[in-house]
Design a protein around this motif. Structure first.
Motif, PDB file in Angstrom:
ATOM      1  N   UNK A  29       1.418  -4.156   7.612  1.00 13.54           N
ATOM      2  CA  UNK A  29       0.656  -5.184   8.323  1.00 13.54           C
ATOM      3  C   UNK A  29       1.598  -6.202   8.962  1.00 13.54           C
ATOM      4  N   UNK A  30       2.613  -6.604   8.187  1.00 16.21           N
ATOM      5  CA  UNK A  30       3.574  -7.567   8.718  1.00 16.21           C
ATOM      6  C   UNK A  30       4.275  -6.989   9.936  1.00 16.21           C
ATOM      7  N   UNK A  31       4.607  -5.705   9.867  1.00 20.68           N
ATOM      8  CA  UNK A  31       5.282  -5.057  10.998  1.00 20.68           C
ATOM      9  C   UNK A  31       4.381  -5.043  12.229  1.00 20.68           C
TER      10      UNK A  31
ATOM     11  N   UNK B  28       4.068  -1.123  -0.499  1.00 20.09           N
ATOM     12  CA  UNK B  28       2.952  -2.031  -0.278  1.00 20.09           C
ATOM     13  C   UNK B  28       2.523  -2.022   1.197  1.00 20.09           C
TER      14      UNK B  28
ATOM     15  N   UNK C  12       1.144  -4.099   2.795  1.00 18.45           N
ATOM     16  CA  UNK C  12       1.353  -5.411   3.397  1.00 18.45           C
ATOM     17  C   UNK C  12       2.535  -5.425   4.352  1.00 18.45           C
ATOM     18  N   UNK C  13       3.570  -4.646   4.031  1.00 12.48           N
ATOM     19  CA  UNK C  13       4.740  -4.603   4.914  1.00 12.48           C
ATOM     20  C   UNK C  13       4.394  -3.965   6.255  1.00 12.48           C
TER      21      UNK C  13
END
Lengths: 236, 260
Positions: A132-134, A127, A129-130
């Motif tokens: 982006x989180x990073x 995903x 999203x991971x």
């Protein structure tokens, strides 16, 4: 059924296992980093290299292994001879080179193409999203890839890497066409003196069955080990 | 502290954000409400350049960024001041809860390992998940995962935390714990922008409620006037559709959860 021949040939073929294993493992080990590089080129759609990577992959995947082996073995040595000796005058004995080297080259080229697809799809399953989180906690895009995305992609790629390794292992039985003395070649040669082909084929069958099973066990274990974080343990 | 002017974003031909102006002061909790498709999430993600806007100006303290000409280093500098909490958590699946929190400290902010461990432990303690430090995300419930997500953002001590529908992906019974954690952050004086559908929470915790519809800010006000005395017809309609009973009855549900 010639039991004595069956047993003798079995042990002769067993002694050829290292060649089979060498070709398989060398091809996969060469294929892993280069296949990854190719996958990277395809995911990032890097200019100029991208279309080349796509063409190379589909070419390698669409053609039968036998054909690649025949084509390669009949043309590459002559081609190298022209370049190295007639143009560069290096005087390398191209035609005396151990055919195992050629086998490794052919199977590596196949492994690279297939592994690049394995890696590409594995990376795309993570995903975004991971990532982006990073980025939001201060990692650079490259750090996000090698610390977060790639370790997870590797895990989901393991079963497919296992499949490919198995295919290459089985594919090396075609290396006898390049005069490589691997399992199939040794057994077939033995059979050709006495026409005990049935026994020879049974021997080959048993050896590939054992090798293939071992490989499957190794990869299953590897998958389980690497996907520890996916195990659902009952929460405390 | 944060000022956004004329933020615009288009997807193909569809104009999602038609020029958003917003101002956030130090210590403010801003709740961003609005129907689905009003552009709330797009705007929040645009602020962090996760899906960059097309034009507009973002001013954060002394840093002024023109969206069209933002460089990677501008974006990096801006992101350093921000924490982001995602709707679907986006925890690093290959890392334990505490490693999730430490990652940004050690790699992103170059904090020493022992110091990072100390801070990460403290952040997990604040969200009540100390004993889950060594659990992987797959071993956590949605509510626990989101609290780790909040701890991960808060541990870096950003100037502002952006929360994108932090409770929308949760089972109803898990919502209260997460809202409680967010309320704690608000009480500590953290500046936040929260995109949310939790009206009671917005009313109780926010300093300012902003209502967006069809890519525009329709109305903004302090919570009491916002809910009790809506000015624009669109907001009146929106509020009337959400059952007033619902808001009244469910308010402070997260407080109840704590008393248990």
């Amino acid at each position: 059924m010639n039991i004595l021949f069956l047993i003798q040939t079995f042990w002769a073929a067993v002694r050829a296992i290292p060649v089979t294993v060498l070709i398989t493992s060398a091809s996969v080990l060469i294929g892993l980093p280069l296949g990854f590089l190719l996958a990277w080129i395809k995911i990032r759609k890097i200019r100029i290299l991208y279309p080349l990577a796509v063409v190379y992959t589909s070419l390698m995947r669409a053609t039968p292994m036998v054909l690649l082996i025949l084509l390669f073995y009949s043309t590459l040595p002559s081609f190298l001879n022209v370049i190295m000796n007639q143009k560069l005058h290096w005087h390398i004995k191209v035609f005396d080179t151990n055919p195992v080297i050629y086998a490794i080259i052919v199977f590596s080229l196949i492994a690279i193409a297939n592994l690049s697809e394995v890696f590409r799809s594995a990376i795309l399953t993570i995903d975004p999203g991971q990532k982006e989180a990073a980025l939001m906690v201060g990692l650079s895009p490259i750090q996000a890839y090698y610390r977060i995305i790639i370790p997870q992609a590797l895990v989901s790629a393991i079963p497919n890497i296992g499949n490919l390794t198995l295919n290459i292992l089985k594919g090396t039985s075609l290396a006898f066409m390049m005069t490589v003395q691997e399992v199939t070649a040794v057994a077939k040669t033995a059979a050709s003196y006495t026409y005990n082909y049935t026994e020879a084929y049974i021997d080959i069958f048993i050896i590939y069955f054992i090798l293939g099973t071992l490989l499957q066990i190794i990869f299953r274990y590897l998958e389980r080990y690497l996907s520890r974080h996916k195990l659902r343990v009952k929460a405390v | 502290m944060l000022k956004v002017r004329n933020f615009k974003k288009k997807y193909h031909q569809h104009e999602v954000l038609k020029g958003i102006d917003i101002e956030v002061n130090q210590g403010d909790v801003v709740a961003l409400l609005g129907p689905s498709g009003s552009g709330k999430t797009t705007f929040l993600r645009g602020l962090a350049f996760l899906t960059p806007g097309d034009s507009g100006v973002i001013t954060f303290d002394d840093q002024k960024i023109n969206i069209e000409s933002a460089t990677p280093s501008d974006i990096k500098k801006l992101r350093r001041k921000m924490g982001f909490v995602f709707q679907n958590f986006n925890l690093f699946a290959n890392k334990t809860a505490i490693q999730n929190v430490e990652e940004g400290l050690i790699i992103g902010h170059k904090v020493s390992k022992p110091e990072a461990k100390r801070r990460a432990t403290e952040a997990l303690k604040k969200v009540g998940l100390q004993q889950y430090a060594n659990h992987y995300p797959s071993q956590l419930s949605g509510g626990q995962a989101q609290r780790v997500g909040i701890a991960r953002a808060a541990a870096l001590n950003p100037e502002i935390i952006l929360l994108d529908e932090p409770t929308s992906a949760l089972d109803p019974e898990l919502v209260a714990d997460v809202l409680q954690v967010i309320k704690h952050l608000a009480d500590e004086g953290k500046t936040m922008i929260v995109v949310t559908h939790e009206m009671a929470f917005a009313r109780d915790v926010a300093d300012k409620v902003v209502f967006m519809d069809k890519g525009l800010v329709v109305e903004q006000n302090e919570p009491t006037s916002f809910f009790d005395d809506p000015k624009s017809p669109r907001l009146k309609e929106f509020l009337s559709r959400i059952s007033a009973v619902n808001v009244a009855d469910n308010s402070f549900e997260y407080e109840k959860a704590v008393q248990k």
